[in-house]
Design an enzyme around this catalytic site. Structure first.
Site, PDB file in Angstrom:
ATOM      1  NE  ARG A   1      -8.358 -19.621   0.884  1.00 26.80           N
ATOM      2  CZ  ARG A   1      -8.214 -19.689  -0.440  1.00 26.80           C
ATOM      3  NH1 ARG A   1      -7.582 -18.724  -1.084  1.00 26.80           N
ATOM      4  NH2 ARG A   1      -8.701 -20.705  -1.115  1.00 26.80           N
TER       5      ARG A   1
ATOM      6  CG  HIS B   1      -8.921 -26.273  -0.912  1.00 29.36           C
ATOM      7  ND1 HIS B   1      -8.551 -25.626   0.236  1.00 29.36           N
ATOM      8  CD2 HIS B   1     -10.134 -25.757  -1.267  1.00 29.36           C
ATOM      9  CE1 HIS B   1      -9.490 -24.751   0.573  1.00 29.36           C
ATOM     10  NE2 HIS B   1     -10.459 -24.808  -0.327  1.00 29.36           N
TER      11      HIS B   1
END
Length: 593
Positions: free
Chosen positions: A258, A238
Protein backbone atom coordinates in the site's frame (compact mmCIF):
# COMPACT_ATOMS: atom_id res chain seq x y z
CA UNK A 1 14.19 -33.72 38.07
CA UNK A 2 14.39 -36.17 35.19
CA UNK A 3 17.59 -38.21 34.98
CA UNK A 4 18.00 -36.81 31.46
CA UNK A 5 17.65 -33.25 32.78
CA UNK A 6 19.86 -30.23 32.30
CA UNK A 7 20.72 -27.90 35.16
CA UNK A 8 22.08 -24.50 34.19
CA UNK A 9 22.77 -21.29 36.01
CA UNK A 10 23.19 -17.73 34.76
CA UNK A 11 22.71 -14.16 35.89
CA UNK A 12 20.05 -13.32 33.28
CA UNK A 13 17.81 -15.70 31.34
CA UNK A 14 16.19 -14.44 28.13
CA UNK A 15 13.16 -16.44 26.99
CA UNK A 16 12.60 -15.84 23.27
CA UNK A 17 15.17 -14.94 20.62
CA UNK A 18 13.36 -12.68 18.22
CA UNK A 19 14.63 -9.15 17.81
CA UNK A 20 13.78 -7.97 21.33
CA UNK A 21 15.22 -11.05 23.01
CA UNK A 22 18.47 -10.90 21.09
CA UNK A 23 18.84 -7.16 21.67
CA UNK A 24 18.34 -7.68 25.41
CA UNK A 25 20.83 -10.56 25.52
CA UNK A 26 23.40 -8.44 23.70
CA UNK A 27 23.00 -5.63 26.20
CA UNK A 28 23.45 -7.99 29.13
CA UNK A 29 26.56 -9.53 27.59
CA UNK A 30 28.05 -6.15 26.71
CA UNK A 31 27.60 -5.18 30.35
CA UNK A 32 29.82 -8.12 31.28
CA UNK A 33 27.00 -10.13 32.89
CA UNK A 34 26.34 -13.82 32.20
CA UNK A 35 23.29 -14.49 30.00
CA UNK A 36 21.60 -17.49 28.39
CA UNK A 37 18.84 -17.28 25.76
CA UNK A 38 16.32 -20.06 25.08
CA UNK A 39 13.62 -20.48 22.45
CA UNK A 40 11.01 -23.14 21.81
CA UNK A 41 11.49 -23.21 18.04
CA UNK A 42 14.54 -24.21 15.98
CA UNK A 43 17.26 -21.57 16.08
CA UNK A 44 16.69 -20.31 12.53
CA UNK A 45 12.89 -20.18 12.75
CA UNK A 46 12.21 -16.67 14.06
CA UNK A 47 9.00 -14.65 13.57
CA UNK A 48 10.63 -11.24 13.34
CA UNK A 49 12.23 -11.91 9.96
CA UNK A 50 8.76 -11.40 8.50
CA UNK A 51 8.98 -7.62 9.07
CA UNK A 52 9.61 -5.82 5.80
CA UNK A 53 8.40 -2.27 5.83
CA UNK A 54 10.88 -0.19 7.80
CA UNK A 55 11.81 1.04 11.24
CA UNK A 56 11.01 4.34 12.88
CA UNK A 57 13.94 6.69 13.22
CA UNK A 58 12.52 10.18 12.87
CA UNK A 59 15.24 11.80 14.94
CA UNK A 60 17.92 9.83 13.12
CA UNK A 61 16.61 10.53 9.63
CA UNK A 62 15.15 14.05 9.92
CA UNK A 63 12.54 15.27 7.49
CA UNK A 64 10.16 18.23 7.59
CA UNK A 65 8.79 18.48 11.10
CA UNK A 66 10.56 15.34 12.31
CA UNK A 67 11.53 15.48 15.98
CA UNK A 68 11.38 12.93 18.77
CA UNK A 69 8.60 14.97 20.37
CA UNK A 70 6.59 14.70 17.15
CA UNK A 71 7.19 10.96 17.11
CA UNK A 72 5.88 10.73 20.69
CA UNK A 73 2.84 12.82 19.79
CA UNK A 74 2.16 10.64 16.75
CA UNK A 75 2.38 7.54 18.91
CA UNK A 76 -0.02 8.87 21.54
CA UNK A 77 -2.50 10.06 18.97
CA UNK A 78 -2.43 6.79 17.09
CA UNK A 79 -2.96 4.98 20.39
CA UNK A 80 -6.24 6.86 20.86
CA UNK A 81 -5.07 8.22 24.22
CA UNK A 82 -4.59 4.78 25.82
CA UNK A 83 -0.82 4.58 25.34
CA UNK A 84 1.40 5.44 28.30
CA UNK A 85 2.91 8.89 27.58
CA UNK A 86 6.05 7.99 29.51
CA UNK A 87 6.60 4.89 27.39
CA UNK A 88 5.98 6.83 24.17
CA UNK A 89 8.56 9.42 25.18
CA UNK A 90 11.16 6.79 26.05
CA UNK A 91 10.76 5.06 22.69
CA UNK A 92 10.72 8.28 20.68
CA UNK A 93 13.68 9.79 22.52
CA UNK A 94 15.80 6.65 22.16
CA UNK A 95 14.75 5.69 18.61
CA UNK A 96 17.86 7.18 17.06
CA UNK A 97 20.03 5.29 19.55
CA UNK A 98 18.26 2.08 18.61
CA UNK A 99 19.06 2.50 14.92
CA UNK A 100 22.59 3.69 15.71
CA UNK A 101 23.13 0.45 17.61
CA UNK A 102 21.95 -1.52 14.60
CA UNK A 103 24.44 0.31 12.41
CA UNK A 104 27.13 -0.54 14.95
CA UNK A 105 26.13 -4.21 14.65
CA UNK A 106 26.50 -4.07 10.89
CA UNK A 107 22.92 -3.59 9.66
CA UNK A 108 22.75 -2.42 6.05
CA UNK A 109 20.09 0.23 5.31
CA UNK A 110 19.00 1.21 1.82
CA UNK A 111 20.70 4.45 0.80
CA UNK A 112 19.67 7.58 -1.06
CA UNK A 113 21.72 9.21 -3.79
CA UNK A 114 23.55 11.37 -1.25
CA UNK A 115 24.56 8.30 0.75
CA UNK A 116 22.12 8.87 3.60
CA UNK A 117 19.57 6.24 4.66
CA UNK A 118 16.60 5.99 2.30
CA UNK A 119 13.19 6.71 3.82
CA UNK A 120 9.85 5.12 3.00
CA UNK A 121 6.27 6.11 3.68
CA UNK A 122 4.27 3.15 4.89
CA UNK A 123 0.67 3.26 6.09
CA UNK A 124 -0.64 6.21 8.05
CA UNK A 125 2.21 8.59 7.32
CA UNK A 126 2.80 12.11 6.04
CA UNK A 127 6.57 12.05 6.14
CA UNK A 128 8.89 9.58 4.41
CA UNK A 129 11.02 8.85 7.45
CA UNK A 130 11.04 5.10 7.99
CA UNK A 131 14.48 3.56 7.46
CA UNK A 132 14.35 0.25 5.61
CA UNK A 133 16.29 -2.47 3.84
CA UNK A 134 14.32 -3.23 0.71
CA UNK A 135 11.64 -5.76 1.60
CA UNK A 136 13.95 -7.42 4.10
CA UNK A 137 14.11 -5.03 7.04
CA UNK A 138 13.20 -7.58 9.69
CA UNK A 139 15.50 -10.19 8.19
CA UNK A 140 18.38 -7.73 8.06
CA UNK A 141 17.83 -6.61 11.66
CA UNK A 142 17.73 -10.24 12.76
CA UNK A 143 20.89 -11.05 10.82
CA UNK A 144 22.81 -8.18 12.38
CA UNK A 145 21.65 -9.08 15.89
CA UNK A 146 22.48 -12.75 15.45
CA UNK A 147 25.92 -11.88 14.14
CA UNK A 148 26.53 -9.80 17.25
CA UNK A 149 25.26 -12.62 19.49
CA UNK A 150 27.76 -14.95 17.86
CA UNK A 151 30.57 -12.42 18.30
CA UNK A 152 29.75 -12.23 22.00
CA UNK A 153 29.45 -16.06 22.25
CA UNK A 154 26.07 -15.82 23.98
CA UNK A 155 24.66 -19.33 24.59
CA UNK A 156 21.40 -19.79 22.63
CA UNK A 157 19.45 -22.99 23.34
CA UNK A 158 16.82 -23.88 20.71
CA UNK A 159 13.94 -26.29 21.22
CA UNK A 160 13.52 -25.54 24.93
CA UNK A 161 9.88 -25.04 25.93
CA UNK A 162 9.60 -23.02 29.16
CA UNK A 163 6.57 -24.25 31.09
CA UNK A 164 6.85 -22.16 34.24
CA UNK A 165 8.83 -19.32 35.74
CA UNK A 166 10.22 -20.20 39.15
CA UNK A 167 9.22 -17.68 41.84
CA UNK A 168 9.90 -17.43 45.53
CA UNK A 169 8.27 -14.76 47.73
CA UNK A 170 7.46 -12.49 44.81
CA UNK A 171 10.86 -12.76 43.10
CA UNK A 172 11.83 -14.84 40.09
CA UNK A 173 14.79 -17.19 40.33
CA UNK A 174 14.73 -19.02 37.02
CA UNK A 175 12.61 -21.17 34.76
CA UNK A 176 11.63 -24.80 34.19
CA UNK A 177 10.92 -26.52 30.89
CA UNK A 178 11.60 -29.43 28.56
CA UNK A 179 13.26 -30.26 25.27
CA UNK A 180 10.58 -30.54 22.56
CA UNK A 181 12.51 -33.32 20.80
CA UNK A 182 13.63 -35.73 23.52
CA UNK A 183 11.56 -34.51 26.48
CA UNK A 184 14.55 -34.01 28.77
CA UNK A 185 13.88 -31.45 31.48
CA UNK A 186 15.58 -28.10 31.85
CA UNK A 187 16.14 -26.21 35.08
CA UNK A 188 17.73 -22.80 34.60
CA UNK A 189 18.57 -20.85 37.73
CA UNK A 190 18.74 -17.12 37.01
CA UNK A 191 18.80 -13.92 39.03
CA UNK A 192 16.44 -12.25 36.55
CA UNK A 193 14.34 -13.31 33.57
CA UNK A 194 13.41 -11.36 30.44
CA UNK A 195 10.30 -12.62 28.62
CA UNK A 196 10.30 -11.90 24.90
CA UNK A 197 7.94 -14.54 23.52
CA UNK A 198 5.38 -12.50 21.60
CA UNK A 199 1.67 -11.84 21.92
CA UNK A 200 -1.57 -13.81 21.57
CA UNK A 201 -2.84 -13.38 17.99
CA UNK A 202 -2.81 -17.15 17.43
CA UNK A 203 -6.01 -17.39 19.47
CA UNK A 204 -7.90 -16.19 16.34
CA UNK A 205 -8.64 -18.43 13.38
CA UNK A 206 -7.12 -16.19 10.70
CA UNK A 207 -3.82 -14.77 11.91
CA UNK A 208 -0.50 -13.64 10.56
CA UNK A 209 1.19 -15.76 13.22
CA UNK A 210 2.60 -19.07 12.15
CA UNK A 211 1.66 -22.32 13.83
CA UNK A 212 2.74 -22.77 17.44
CA UNK A 213 3.69 -19.12 18.03
CA UNK A 214 1.98 -16.11 19.63
CA UNK A 215 -0.29 -18.41 21.62
CA UNK A 216 -0.06 -16.18 24.69
CA UNK A 217 2.95 -17.88 26.28
CA UNK A 218 4.23 -14.64 27.80
CA UNK A 219 0.79 -13.82 29.19
CA UNK A 220 0.46 -17.17 30.95
CA UNK A 221 4.02 -17.37 32.21
CA UNK A 222 3.90 -13.84 33.59
CA UNK A 223 0.44 -14.15 35.15
CA UNK A 224 1.20 -17.49 36.79
CA UNK A 225 4.34 -15.88 38.23
CA UNK A 226 2.26 -13.07 39.76
CA UNK A 227 2.20 -10.36 37.07
CA UNK A 228 -0.85 -8.71 35.52
CA UNK A 229 -2.04 -8.02 31.99
CA UNK A 230 -2.98 -4.63 30.57
CA UNK A 231 -5.44 -4.06 27.69
CA UNK A 232 -5.39 -7.60 26.24
CA UNK A 233 -8.62 -6.73 24.39
CA UNK A 234 -6.70 -4.30 22.16
CA UNK A 235 -5.62 -6.37 19.16
CA UNK A 236 -4.68 -4.99 15.79
CA UNK A 237 -6.26 -6.64 12.77
CA UNK A 238 -4.23 -6.15 9.62
CA UNK A 239 -6.41 -5.43 6.57
CA UNK A 240 -4.36 -7.50 4.11
CA UNK A 241 -4.15 -11.16 5.05
CA UNK A 242 -4.30 -13.80 2.34
CA UNK A 243 -7.39 -15.99 2.12
CA UNK A 244 -5.94 -18.82 0.04
CA UNK A 245 -4.34 -21.27 -0.06
CA UNK A 246 -5.36 -22.71 3.30
CA UNK A 247 -1.76 -23.27 4.38
CA UNK A 248 -1.09 -19.56 3.88
CA UNK A 249 -4.39 -18.17 5.21
CA UNK A 250 -3.70 -15.04 7.25
CA UNK A 251 -0.23 -14.50 5.78
CA UNK A 252 0.22 -10.77 5.37
CA UNK A 253 0.87 -8.83 2.23
CA UNK A 254 3.50 -6.30 3.27
CA UNK A 255 2.34 -2.82 4.25
CA UNK A 256 4.85 -1.68 1.67
CA UNK A 257 2.37 -2.79 -1.02
CA UNK A 258 0.00 0.00 0.00
CA UNK A 259 2.92 2.33 0.70
CA UNK A 260 4.07 1.93 -2.90
CA UNK A 261 0.60 2.81 -4.22
CA UNK A 262 -1.56 -0.31 -3.97
CA UNK A 263 -5.32 0.37 -3.82
CA UNK A 264 -8.20 -1.51 -2.19
CA UNK A 265 -11.26 -2.41 -4.27
CA UNK A 266 -14.52 -4.12 -3.43
CA UNK A 267 -16.20 -6.63 -5.71
CA UNK A 268 -17.96 -3.78 -7.52
CA UNK A 269 -14.61 -2.32 -8.49
CA UNK A 270 -15.03 0.65 -6.13
CA UNK A 271 -12.05 2.11 -4.34
CA UNK A 272 -14.00 1.93 -1.11
CA UNK A 273 -11.60 3.80 1.17
CA UNK A 274 -13.14 7.00 -0.22
CA UNK A 275 -16.07 6.25 2.13
CA UNK A 276 -13.91 5.79 5.22
CA UNK A 277 -10.91 8.11 4.94
CA UNK A 278 -10.95 10.17 1.76
CA UNK A 279 -7.80 12.06 2.77
CA UNK A 280 -5.42 9.21 3.54
CA UNK A 281 -7.20 6.45 1.62
CA UNK A 282 -5.20 3.19 1.78
CA UNK A 283 -2.57 4.90 3.95
CA UNK A 284 -5.08 5.35 6.74
CA UNK A 285 -4.50 3.64 10.07
CA UNK A 286 -4.71 -0.12 10.10
CA UNK A 287 -7.68 -0.21 12.43
CA UNK A 288 -9.70 1.96 10.05
CA UNK A 289 -8.63 0.10 6.92
CA UNK A 290 -9.38 -3.25 8.58
CA UNK A 291 -12.80 -1.99 9.72
CA UNK A 292 -13.50 -0.63 6.24
CA UNK A 293 -12.65 -3.97 4.64
CA UNK A 294 -14.71 -5.82 7.26
CA UNK A 295 -17.67 -3.50 6.59
CA UNK A 296 -17.47 -3.95 2.83
CA UNK A 297 -17.43 -7.73 3.27
CA UNK A 298 -20.20 -7.72 5.89
CA UNK A 299 -22.46 -5.52 3.74
CA UNK A 300 -22.15 -7.83 0.73
CA UNK A 301 -19.61 -5.93 -1.35
CA UNK A 302 -16.79 -8.37 -0.72
CA UNK A 303 -15.49 -11.16 -2.89
CA UNK A 304 -17.16 -14.54 -3.10
CA UNK A 305 -14.54 -15.96 -0.73
CA UNK A 306 -15.16 -13.20 1.82
CA UNK A 307 -12.42 -10.69 1.05
CA UNK A 308 -11.57 -7.53 -0.89
CA UNK A 309 -9.03 -6.82 -3.63
CA UNK A 310 -5.60 -5.26 -3.14
CA UNK A 311 -4.64 -4.05 -6.59
CA UNK A 312 -1.13 -3.13 -7.78
CA UNK A 313 -1.72 -3.71 -11.48
CA UNK A 314 -1.85 0.02 -12.24
CA UNK A 315 1.72 0.49 -11.04
CA UNK A 316 4.63 0.26 -13.49
CA UNK A 317 5.76 -3.34 -13.68
CA UNK A 318 9.31 -2.24 -12.94
CA UNK A 319 8.17 -0.60 -9.68
CA UNK A 320 6.57 -3.82 -8.47
CA UNK A 321 9.52 -5.98 -9.46
CA UNK A 322 12.14 -3.70 -7.89
CA UNK A 323 10.27 -2.44 -4.82
CA UNK A 324 8.13 -5.48 -3.99
CA UNK A 325 10.01 -8.47 -5.42
CA UNK A 326 9.28 -10.77 -2.51
CA UNK A 327 5.54 -10.10 -2.56
CA UNK A 328 5.56 -10.69 -6.31
CA UNK A 329 7.45 -13.97 -6.03
CA UNK A 330 5.44 -15.24 -3.08
CA UNK A 331 2.11 -14.78 -4.86
CA UNK A 332 3.50 -16.58 -7.89
CA UNK A 333 4.57 -19.45 -5.65
CA UNK A 334 1.40 -19.61 -3.55
CA UNK A 335 -1.34 -18.80 -6.06
CA UNK A 336 0.30 -18.64 -9.51
CA UNK A 337 -0.77 -14.98 -9.39
CA UNK A 338 1.12 -12.21 -11.18
CA UNK A 339 0.40 -9.10 -9.10
CA UNK A 340 1.62 -6.83 -11.90
CA UNK A 341 -1.52 -7.92 -13.80
CA UNK A 342 -4.05 -9.25 -11.28
CA UNK A 343 -5.28 -8.10 -7.84
CA UNK A 344 -4.70 -10.00 -4.59
CA UNK A 345 -7.67 -11.27 -2.58
CA UNK A 346 -7.21 -10.28 1.07
CA UNK A 347 -9.20 -10.00 4.31
CA UNK A 348 -8.60 -8.68 7.86
CA UNK A 349 -6.43 -10.95 9.99
CA UNK A 350 -5.28 -10.80 13.63
CA UNK A 351 -1.76 -9.42 13.52
CA UNK A 352 -0.52 -7.68 16.67
CA UNK A 353 -1.21 -7.73 20.39
CA UNK A 354 -1.30 -4.07 21.38
CA UNK A 355 -1.83 -4.91 25.04
CA UNK A 356 0.20 -7.36 27.05
CA UNK A 357 1.91 -7.80 30.38
CA UNK A 358 1.76 -4.77 32.69
CA UNK A 359 5.24 -3.23 32.83
CA UNK A 360 6.83 -0.07 34.20
CA UNK A 361 7.71 2.51 31.56
CA UNK A 362 11.24 3.15 32.80
CA UNK A 363 12.59 -0.39 32.36
CA UNK A 364 9.75 -2.81 31.56
CA UNK A 365 9.95 -4.48 34.97
CA UNK A 366 6.80 -6.15 36.29
CA UNK A 367 5.02 -6.86 39.58
CA UNK A 368 7.43 -9.78 40.02
CA UNK A 369 10.89 -8.79 41.22
CA UNK A 370 13.53 -9.65 38.63
CA UNK A 371 11.01 -10.29 35.83
CA UNK A 372 11.10 -8.05 32.75
CA UNK A 373 8.85 -8.30 29.68
CA UNK A 374 9.62 -6.77 26.28
CA UNK A 375 8.36 -6.69 22.71
CA UNK A 376 4.84 -7.68 21.73
CA UNK A 377 4.48 -9.46 25.07
CA UNK A 378 4.56 -6.11 26.89
CA UNK A 379 2.02 -3.27 27.00
CA UNK A 380 2.19 0.49 27.27
CA UNK A 381 3.42 1.89 23.96
CA UNK A 382 0.65 1.25 21.47
CA UNK A 383 -2.66 1.89 23.21
CA UNK A 384 -5.59 1.18 20.90
CA UNK A 385 -3.56 1.30 17.69
CA UNK A 386 0.09 1.51 16.73
CA UNK A 387 2.30 3.42 14.42
CA UNK A 388 3.56 0.84 11.99
CA UNK A 389 7.27 1.29 12.60
CA UNK A 390 6.98 1.40 16.38
CA UNK A 391 6.86 -2.36 16.81
CA UNK A 392 10.39 -2.62 15.48
CA UNK A 393 11.96 0.36 17.19
CA UNK A 394 10.26 -0.53 20.49
CA UNK A 395 12.11 -3.84 20.49
CA UNK A 396 15.46 -2.14 19.97
CA UNK A 397 14.82 0.54 22.58
CA UNK A 398 13.40 -1.62 25.35
CA UNK A 399 15.60 -4.59 24.50
CA UNK A 400 18.54 -2.37 25.39
CA UNK A 401 16.88 -0.77 28.44
CA UNK A 402 15.48 -3.99 29.92
CA UNK A 403 18.71 -5.85 29.24
CA UNK A 404 20.68 -3.25 31.15
CA UNK A 405 18.09 -3.17 33.96
CA UNK A 406 18.13 -6.97 34.31
CA UNK A 407 21.93 -6.97 34.44
CA UNK A 408 21.93 -4.26 37.10
CA UNK A 409 19.26 -6.10 39.11
CA UNK A 410 21.41 -9.22 39.08
CA UNK A 411 24.51 -7.30 40.11
CA UNK A 412 22.70 -5.82 43.13
CA UNK A 413 21.69 -9.20 44.58
CA UNK A 414 23.65 -10.40 47.57
CA UNK A 415 22.25 -13.94 47.44
CA UNK A 416 20.44 -16.25 45.03
CA UNK A 417 16.88 -17.33 45.79
CA UNK A 418 15.84 -20.98 45.66
CA UNK A 419 12.57 -22.75 46.37
CA UNK A 420 12.46 -26.55 46.30
CA UNK A 421 8.65 -26.35 46.52
CA UNK A 422 8.41 -24.22 43.38
CA UNK A 423 10.70 -26.60 41.53
CA UNK A 424 8.72 -29.66 42.65
CA UNK A 425 5.48 -28.02 41.51
CA UNK A 426 6.91 -27.25 38.07
CA UNK A 427 8.23 -30.80 37.66
CA UNK A 428 4.99 -32.39 38.87
CA UNK A 429 2.96 -30.29 36.44
CA UNK A 430 4.90 -31.58 33.43
CA UNK A 431 4.76 -35.17 34.69
CA UNK A 432 1.01 -34.89 35.26
CA UNK A 433 0.39 -33.68 31.70
CA UNK A 434 2.62 -36.40 30.26
CA UNK A 435 0.47 -38.98 32.06
CA UNK A 436 -2.80 -37.43 30.85
CA UNK A 437 -4.75 -40.01 28.84
CA UNK A 438 -8.16 -38.41 28.44
CA UNK A 439 -10.43 -38.39 25.41
CA UNK A 440 -10.17 -34.70 24.55
CA UNK A 441 -7.75 -33.77 21.75
CA UNK A 442 -5.48 -30.85 22.56
CA UNK A 443 -5.40 -29.74 18.91
CA UNK A 444 -9.19 -29.93 18.62
CA UNK A 445 -9.56 -27.75 21.71
CA UNK A 446 -7.11 -25.24 20.24
CA UNK A 447 -9.27 -25.05 17.12
CA UNK A 448 -12.32 -24.51 19.31
CA UNK A 449 -10.64 -21.54 21.01
CA UNK A 450 -9.69 -19.98 17.68
CA UNK A 451 -13.18 -20.46 16.28
CA UNK A 452 -14.77 -19.00 19.40
CA UNK A 453 -12.52 -15.92 19.44
CA UNK A 454 -13.04 -15.29 15.73
CA UNK A 455 -16.80 -15.44 16.06
CA UNK A 456 -17.13 -13.61 19.40
CA UNK A 457 -14.17 -11.22 19.62
CA UNK A 458 -13.09 -10.45 16.07
CA UNK A 459 -12.90 -7.10 14.27
CA UNK A 460 -16.34 -6.05 15.58
CA UNK A 461 -17.73 -7.09 18.98
CA UNK A 462 -20.89 -6.72 21.04
CA UNK A 463 -22.16 -7.54 24.55
CA UNK A 464 -24.10 -10.65 23.62
CA UNK A 465 -21.25 -12.10 21.59
CA UNK A 466 -18.66 -11.49 24.27
CA UNK A 467 -20.89 -13.01 26.95
CA UNK A 468 -21.49 -16.03 24.72
CA UNK A 469 -17.73 -16.21 24.17
CA UNK A 470 -17.10 -16.41 27.91
CA UNK A 471 -19.70 -19.13 28.28
CA UNK A 472 -18.16 -21.10 25.44
CA UNK A 473 -14.70 -20.66 26.90
CA UNK A 474 -15.91 -22.08 30.23
CA UNK A 475 -17.05 -25.20 28.36
CA UNK A 476 -13.63 -25.53 26.73
CA UNK A 477 -11.95 -25.14 30.11
CA UNK A 478 -14.11 -27.94 31.49
CA UNK A 479 -13.16 -30.21 28.58
CA UNK A 480 -9.47 -29.51 29.23
CA UNK A 481 -9.72 -31.60 32.39
CA UNK A 482 -10.01 -34.67 30.16
CA UNK A 483 -7.23 -34.07 27.64
CA UNK A 484 -4.90 -36.72 26.37
CA UNK A 485 -1.22 -36.02 25.66
CA UNK A 486 0.39 -38.47 23.28
CA UNK A 487 4.15 -38.64 22.83
CA UNK A 488 5.19 -40.05 19.50
CA UNK A 489 8.43 -40.90 17.76
CA UNK A 490 8.63 -37.36 16.41
CA UNK A 491 9.10 -35.84 19.85
CA UNK A 492 7.22 -34.11 22.63
CA UNK A 493 5.30 -31.62 20.49
CA UNK A 494 1.93 -32.74 21.87
CA UNK A 495 3.09 -31.74 25.34
CA UNK A 496 4.01 -28.34 23.93
CA UNK A 497 0.53 -28.12 22.38
CA UNK A 498 -1.01 -28.80 25.78
CA UNK A 499 0.85 -25.85 27.27
CA UNK A 500 -0.01 -23.73 24.23
CA UNK A 501 -3.67 -24.54 24.90
CA UNK A 502 -3.38 -23.39 28.51
CA UNK A 503 -1.81 -20.14 27.32
CA UNK A 504 -4.49 -19.61 24.68
CA UNK A 505 -7.32 -20.13 27.13
CA UNK A 506 -5.85 -17.70 29.67
CA UNK A 507 -5.23 -15.09 26.96
CA UNK A 508 -8.72 -15.59 25.53
CA UNK A 509 -10.37 -15.16 28.93
CA UNK A 510 -8.44 -11.98 29.65
CA UNK A 511 -9.32 -10.62 26.21
CA UNK A 512 -13.03 -11.41 26.48
CA UNK A 513 -13.41 -10.05 30.01
CA UNK A 514 -11.60 -6.80 29.19
CA UNK A 515 -13.45 -6.40 25.87
CA UNK A 516 -16.73 -6.80 27.74
CA UNK A 517 -15.71 -4.09 30.21
CA UNK A 518 -14.61 -1.66 27.46
CA UNK A 519 -18.08 -0.53 26.37
CA UNK A 520 -17.00 1.90 23.68
CA UNK A 521 -15.43 2.03 20.24
CA UNK A 522 -11.85 3.28 20.33
CA UNK A 523 -9.07 2.56 17.86
CA UNK A 524 -8.87 -1.14 17.07
CA UNK A 525 -11.64 -1.98 19.56
CA UNK A 526 -15.00 -1.82 17.75
CA UNK A 527 -18.21 -2.34 19.72
CA UNK A 528 -21.27 -2.31 17.45
CA UNK A 529 -23.49 -1.74 20.51
CA UNK A 530 -21.30 1.15 21.74
CA UNK A 531 -20.20 2.89 18.54
CA UNK A 532 -18.77 6.03 20.15
CA UNK A 533 -15.73 6.90 22.22
CA UNK A 534 -16.54 7.14 25.94
CA UNK A 535 -14.32 9.80 27.58
CA UNK A 536 -14.76 8.01 30.91
CA UNK A 537 -13.07 4.94 29.41
CA UNK A 538 -9.80 6.69 28.69
CA UNK A 539 -8.37 4.06 31.04
CA UNK A 540 -6.31 0.91 30.80
CA UNK A 541 -8.00 -2.40 31.61
CA UNK A 542 -5.72 -4.31 33.97
CA UNK A 543 -6.49 -8.01 34.43
CA UNK A 544 -5.44 -10.93 36.58
CA UNK A 545 -7.27 -14.20 37.30
CA UNK A 546 -7.63 -13.28 40.98
CA UNK A 547 -8.89 -9.69 40.64
CA UNK A 548 -10.56 -9.79 37.25
CA UNK A 549 -10.70 -6.47 35.39
CA UNK A 550 -9.61 -3.25 37.10
CA UNK A 551 -9.53 0.20 35.53
CA UNK A 552 -6.24 2.09 35.73
CA UNK A 553 -5.99 5.79 34.77
CA UNK A 554 -3.70 6.66 31.87
CA UNK A 555 -0.98 9.12 32.96
CA UNK A 556 -1.33 12.70 31.75
CA UNK A 557 0.34 13.74 28.51
CA UNK A 558 3.02 16.41 29.08
CA UNK A 559 2.06 19.82 27.78
CA UNK A 560 4.89 20.09 25.25
CA UNK A 561 3.77 16.79 23.69
CA UNK A 562 0.04 17.52 23.91
CA UNK A 563 0.56 20.80 22.05
CA UNK A 564 1.66 18.80 19.02
CA UNK A 565 -1.72 17.08 18.95
CA UNK A 566 -4.61 18.97 17.38
CA UNK A 567 -8.39 18.56 17.38
CA UNK A 568 -10.19 16.15 15.08
CA UNK A 569 -13.81 15.29 14.57
CA UNK A 570 -15.62 12.56 16.45
CA UNK A 571 -15.77 10.67 13.19
CA UNK A 572 -12.01 10.23 13.35
CA UNK A 573 -12.44 8.33 16.57
CA UNK A 574 -11.04 10.83 19.08
CA UNK A 575 -13.14 13.34 20.97
CA UNK A 576 -10.55 14.77 23.30
CA UNK A 577 -7.39 15.20 21.23
CA UNK A 578 -6.71 14.65 17.60
CA UNK A 579 -4.11 13.65 15.12
CA UNK A 580 -0.57 14.74 15.32
CA UNK A 581 1.10 14.82 11.93
CA UNK A 582 1.26 11.12 11.44
CA UNK A 583 4.49 9.23 11.01
CA UNK A 584 4.48 5.96 9.06
CA UNK A 585 4.08 2.68 10.86
CA UNK A 586 6.16 -0.48 10.78
CA UNK A 587 4.90 -3.70 9.28
CA UNK A 588 6.11 -6.67 11.28
CA UNK A 589 4.84 -9.37 9.04
CA UNK A 590 4.74 -10.02 5.35
CA UNK A 591 4.91 -12.66 2.70
CA UNK A 592 7.86 -14.49 4.22
CA UNK A 593 6.89 -17.44 6.34
Amino acid sequence: MSSLGHQLATSVLVVGTGKSGLRAAIEVAEAGVAVIAVLKRPADDIHTVMATGGSEGASLIPGPGDTWERHAADTLHEGHLLADPRTAQVVAHHAAQGLHDMGRYGMRFDRQGDGGPARRQLGDGRYHHAAFTGEYTGLEVQRALRDRVKQLAIPVLPGVYVTRLLVDDGAVFGAYGFDVVDGSRYLVHADSVILATGGHTRVWRRTSSRRHENTGDSFRLAVEAGARLRDPELVQFHPAGLITPEKAAGLLVSEAARGEGGVLLNNLGERFMTRYDAERMELSSRDRVALASYTEIKEGRGTQAGGVWLDLSHLPRETVLTRLPRVHQALLDLQMLDITRDPIEVAPTAQYSLGGVWVRPEDHSTDVNGLFVIGEAASGLHGANRLEENSLIELLVYGRIAGRAAAEYSARLTSQRRSPAALRAAEAEVSRLLAADGEQSVRALQRSVRHLMTERAGVVRDEAGLAAGLAGLAEIEARMADVGVHIEVGGFQDLAYAYDLRSMVLAARATLECALERRETRGCHHRSDYPDVDPDLKVNMVWSPTTGVRREPVPLIPTHIAELMCDVSADAGLLEQGPAMRAPRQDRDSLDR
